[in-house]
Design an enzyme around this catalytic site. Structure first.
Site, short mmCIF file in Angstrom:
data_model
loop_
_atom_site.label_atom_id
_atom_site.label_comp_id
_atom_site.label_asym_id
_atom_site.label_seq_id
_atom_site.Cartn_x
_atom_site.Cartn_y
_atom_site.Cartn_z
N GLU A 285 -8.56 -40.49 -4.91
CA GLU A 285 -9.23 -39.89 -3.76
C GLU A 285 -10.44 -39.07 -4.18
OE1 GLU A 285 -6.15 -39.28 -0.21
OE2 GLU A 285 -7.21 -37.43 -0.64
N HIS A 306 9.61 -52.63 -19.15
CA HIS A 306 10.26 -53.91 -18.84
C HIS A 306 9.66 -54.57 -17.62
CE1 HIS A 306 13.20 -52.79 -21.91
NE2 HIS A 306 13.02 -51.56 -21.44
N LYS A 420 -7.88 -42.26 9.31
CA LYS A 420 -7.18 -41.34 10.22
C LYS A 420 -7.76 -41.45 11.64
CE LYS A 420 -5.74 -37.53 7.15
NZ LYS A 420 -5.78 -36.10 6.92
O1 PA5 Z 1 -6.08 -34.70 -0.41
C1 PA5 Z 1 -6.30 -34.82 0.78
O2 PA5 Z 1 -7.24 -34.19 1.34
C2 PA5 Z 1 -5.46 -35.70 1.68
O3 PA5 Z 1 -4.58 -36.47 0.96
C3 PA5 Z 1 -4.67 -34.82 2.64
O4 PA5 Z 1 -3.87 -33.94 1.92
C4 PA5 Z 1 -3.78 -35.66 3.56
O5 PA5 Z 1 -4.52 -36.63 4.23
C5 PA5 Z 1 -3.09 -34.77 4.57
O6 PA5 Z 1 -4.02 -34.02 5.30
P1 PA5 Z 1 -3.62 -32.72 6.08
O7 PA5 Z 1 -3.14 -31.71 5.09
O8 PA5 Z 1 -4.84 -32.29 6.80
O9 PA5 Z 1 -2.52 -33.12 7.01
#
Ligand code: PA5
Length: 453
Positions: A285, A306, A420
């Site tokens: 990410e 394995h 989202k």
């Molecule tokens: O790292 C990130 O920003 C994302 O993975 C969020 O943590 C995830 O989408 C959840 O978002 P939120 O904390 O707003 O619910």
């Protein structure tokens, strides 16, 4: 922590490796990267200050954790991605995969609602004694669809049993913004803050990871101290002596110059396997943007020797393996092994159980070396809070450094946000009809190419 990078060098793996000369020559580049990070530490890279900031902020977490421990049997962490993976990392690393069933367990059972599969949600809610359960809802934005749906399922279940929401819910969210903040006020729910400048995947050392950690008996002071120690080390060290700068540089060079676009975190301990899942999100990410990025894999040793190892050893030259193992394994024991007298088992007798996993860890490295594949190894003394704090800080810093090297913003996630928004559109959320139209335009498929069997 011991970092060994011999096996990415051409001295050991031949022409596909990096030369020590080019690493040494990169000193100015690495110093510049470090300077860039330092300059952004009060804004974009604020998460790197968490160990120091949170050290002053643990009393409320500890008080709440004690209340939960004294009055409840189950603690359920409800969140997605960065709002759950760090908690899972701490849980499995410190308390182990069989913690909930352990007769030695002294603190509440821990569960994770990190998905919205109806069967899992239903089974969990039906199997818990809700009267003895606290749900920790974590969402920075305060509106992630999966977390909202799980919250609704939980509050429906609590309401059906006439259980007061503010006794069974604890929120962690933005200090001011978002729907969860609004709900917190309306229902007087105890709420902890996620600092606005800290993104989900960098939040494990904030209230996000610390509360559930404290509830299950993780020594959060030691965790933060470990992280702070790592931060101090980075400040003091020469970039060429600092694994936190060398690892991203190795990832960067192998990616840019040798086509190594897959990095596998090969963790040799069940407890560390969630470190792999957490790192997978952190790297993907943070650095997967603008048509570039490295694909992370989370691989568990020795189990995955394995399954996937064959590909690592004889497949294409496109992977860097990052091994991680403790030197001392928790709860090690000696094996009597008095089953039979036979060469198939005699070599395993009267040895510590950890000797086999340790040997597998070394054997795999030798096999990779023989086939001239690049890898680095990280060894920690043991899996405890101090080592974990160091590792967490190490990886957060090195991924930020890698983002800087790739000239990518490592703290946003526009692709995730788009997914989202389409979900909101499909599900009919008010204000997202445009996203629904956009979704319809992009989801098209040609019937000619769909096979129904
Ligand atoms: O790292 C990130 O920003 C994302 O993975 C969020 O943590 C995830 O989408 C959840 O978002 P939120 O904390 O707003 O619910």
């Amino acid at each position: 922590m011991k970092f060994n990078y011999s096996n990415v060098l051409n001295e050991l793996i031949g022409e596909n490796g990096l030369s020590i000369k080019e690493i040494k020559n990169s000193k100015t580049f690495l110093e510049k990267i470090k300077e860039n990070i330092e300059e952004k530490i009060d804004a974009d890279y604020y998460a790197l200050k968490l160990p120091f900031l949170m050290k002053q902020e643990t009393s409320e977490i500890k008080e709440t954790a004690k209340l939960v421990q004294d009055n409840f049997e189950n603690f359920v962490v409800v969140g997605m991605g960065g709002s759950s993976l760090g908690n899972e990392l701490l849980h499995f690393a410190i308390n182990g995969i069989h913690y909930n069933d352990s007769p030695l367990r002294k603190t509440p059972r821990i569960y994770f609602m990190d998905n919205v599969d109806p069967a899992s949600v239903k089974t969990l809610l039906n199997s818990l004694d809700l009267n003895r359960t606290v749900f920790n809802i974590i969402t920075k934005s305060g509106s992630t669809a999966e977390t909202m749906q799980n919250l609704l399922c939980i509050t429906d279940a609590l309401n059906k049993r006439h259980l007061p929401l503010n006794k069974h819910l604890i929120f962690i969210t933005d200090p001011e913004k978002g729907f969860l903040r609004k709900l917190a006020k309306e229902f007087s729910v105890k709420t902890f803050v996620i600092p606005p400048l800290v993104g989900g995947r960098y939040s494990v050392l904030s209230n996000v990871g610390l509360l559930s950690g404290a509830v299950e008996g993780v020594d959060i002071d030691a965790l933060l101290n470990g992280a702070a120690e790592q931060a101090e080390k980075i400040k003091e060290k020469d970039v060429l002596e600092d694994a936190t700068m060398l690892l991203p540089f190795i990832q960067y060079k192998l990616f840019k110059e040798k086509g190594v676009n897959i990095n596998a975190l090969f963790t040799y301990s069940d407890g560390l396997s969630y470190l792999g899942m957490w790192y997978r999100q952190l790297l993907a990410e943070s650095c997967g943007k603008r048509f570039t990025g490295i694909t992370p894999l989370a691989v568990k040793g020795s189990t995955d020797q394995h399954s996937i190892l064959q590909l690592f050893i004889e497949g294409p030259f496109d992977k860097l393996i990052i091994f991680i193992a403790p030197v001392r394994y928790k709860d090690d024991f000696n094996i009597d092994g008095n089953l039979a007298d036979d060469e198939h088992i005699n070599y395993l007798k009267h040895k510590n159980a950890s000797q086999l996993i340790r040997s597998e860890f070394l054997a795999t490295q030798a096999a990779l070396n023989k086939s001239k594949r690049p890898f680095v190894s990280i060894e920690i003394p043991e899996i405890d809070e101090v080592s974990l704090g160091k590792l967490i800080y190490f990886f957060e810093y090195e991924v930020i450094a890698l983002g800087e090297m790739l000239n990518i913003n490592p703290i946003n996630q526009p692709g995730v946000e788009l997914g989202k928004q389409y979900t909101y559109g499909i599900m009919g959320r008010e204000g997202f009809s445009e996203k629904k139209d956009e979704f319809t335009a992009f989801i098209k498929a040609n019937k000619k190419y769909i096979i129904e069997e």
